[in-house]
Enzyme design. Structure first.
Site, PDB file in Angstrom:
ATOM      1  N   SER A 101      12.705  28.438  18.574  1.00 21.17           N
ATOM      2  CA  SER A 101      12.363  27.095  19.054  1.00 21.17           C
ATOM      3  C   SER A 101      11.741  27.170  20.434  1.00 21.17           C
ATOM      4  CB  SER A 101      13.622  26.230  19.109  1.00 21.17           C
ATOM      5  OG  SER A 101      13.365  24.995  19.752  1.00 21.17           O
ATOM      6  N   TYR A 114      22.301  24.944  21.640  1.00 20.88           N
ATOM      7  CA  TYR A 114      21.117  25.167  20.799  1.00 20.88           C
ATOM      8  C   TYR A 114      20.039  25.932  21.555  1.00 20.88           C
ATOM      9  CZ  TYR A 114      16.997  24.236  17.943  1.00 20.88           C
ATOM     10  OH  TYR A 114      15.852  24.382  17.191  1.00 20.88           O
TER      11      TYR A 114
END
Length: 262
Positions: A152, A166
């Site tokens: 990501s 995350y």
């Protein structure tokens, strides 16, 4: 050196974790539409079965479901054992399954770290390690086998949302992928990461509903990602065209990471 040969994945055996929904579903479809044999795995058995059925009907490749709860190491081992019963080699492993947890800094729970890091980081290693024998067999066929890790942009930059576990897990995944590239490259297996920007998915649904216009304004290309974007990048990394790419982190984000701010 024609395009069909350079980007051919026909008859390759592919495993996509989390391949029944969101970005994983986009990736799975890209392989099936180009003639690959795709295994889809996640803990949502219904989603896996439905996706496999739908994709096989699209063809020309085929898709099969092997449900597994990756939070449990025993389930990862069952997945590996089942795949070894069905296939002699695995050409491409796409580590896509992941989870997120958002909460204000002062309230962020310890449980979030355990849950998110287990799936997003630890299990990538677990699954890759368990399937390395099948990847090595594929690497003996000429081209290297491929490990593609779905990271990501939040692992490349500081996210605006409070997703501490995350973003940390994805930064760790990017580096794990490089470490694996060094180790597995000697076994004729490449390891690369796609650091995805915003795509339409269950994980991003609420965020996009609230912020999509402003997010798109901050992206130099002015839009979120499409299925063709992520599927095409995976096809490149899985084909002869991407056979010499090893240890790379590709930002698939329309330029959001490098977008200038006044």
């Amino acid at each position: 050196m024609d395009v069909p040969t350079l980007f051919d994945v026909k008859d390759k055996v592919v495993l996509v974790t989390g391949g029944g929904k969101g970005i994983g579903r986009m990736i799975s479809e890209g392989y099936v539409r180009n003639g690959a044999k795709v295994y889809i795995s996640s803990r949502d058995a219904k989603a896996c079965e439905e996706a496999a059925k739908e994709l096989t009907s699209i063809g020309p490749g085929t898709a099969y479901a092997i449900p597994a709860d990756f939070y449990k190491e025993s389930e990862c081992k069952k997945l590996a054992d089942e795949l070894k019963k069905r296939e002699k080699a695995l050409h491409v492993l796409v580590n896509n399954s992941g989870s997120n947890w958002g909460a204000p800094y002062d309230e962020y729970p310890d449980a979030a770290w355990v849950r998110v890091l287990t799936l997003n980081l630890q299990r990538v290693f677990t699954i890759t390690q368990l399937l390395t024998p099948l990847l090595e067999e594929a690497g003996k066929q000429g081209q290297p086998a491929r490990v593609i890790n779905i990271g990501s942009v939040d692992g490349l930059k500081v996210p605006s949302l409070e997703t501490f576990a995350y973003s940390s897990s994805k930064a760790g995944l990017h580096h794990l992928s490089r470490v694996l590239a060094n180790h597995l490259g000697r076994r004729n297996i490449t390891s690369n990461t796609i650091a995805c920007g915003p795509f339409q998915s269950k994980m991003m649904k609420a965020t996009l509903e609230k912020f999509q216009p402003s997010m798109e304004q901050s992206i130099p290309l002015g839009r979120i990602g499409t299925p063709e974007d992520v599927a095409g990048t995976c096809l490149f990394l899985s084909s002869r065209a991407g056979a010499y790419v090893n240890g790379a982190t590709i930002a698939l984000d329309g330029g959001s990471v490098i977008g200038a701010r006044l």
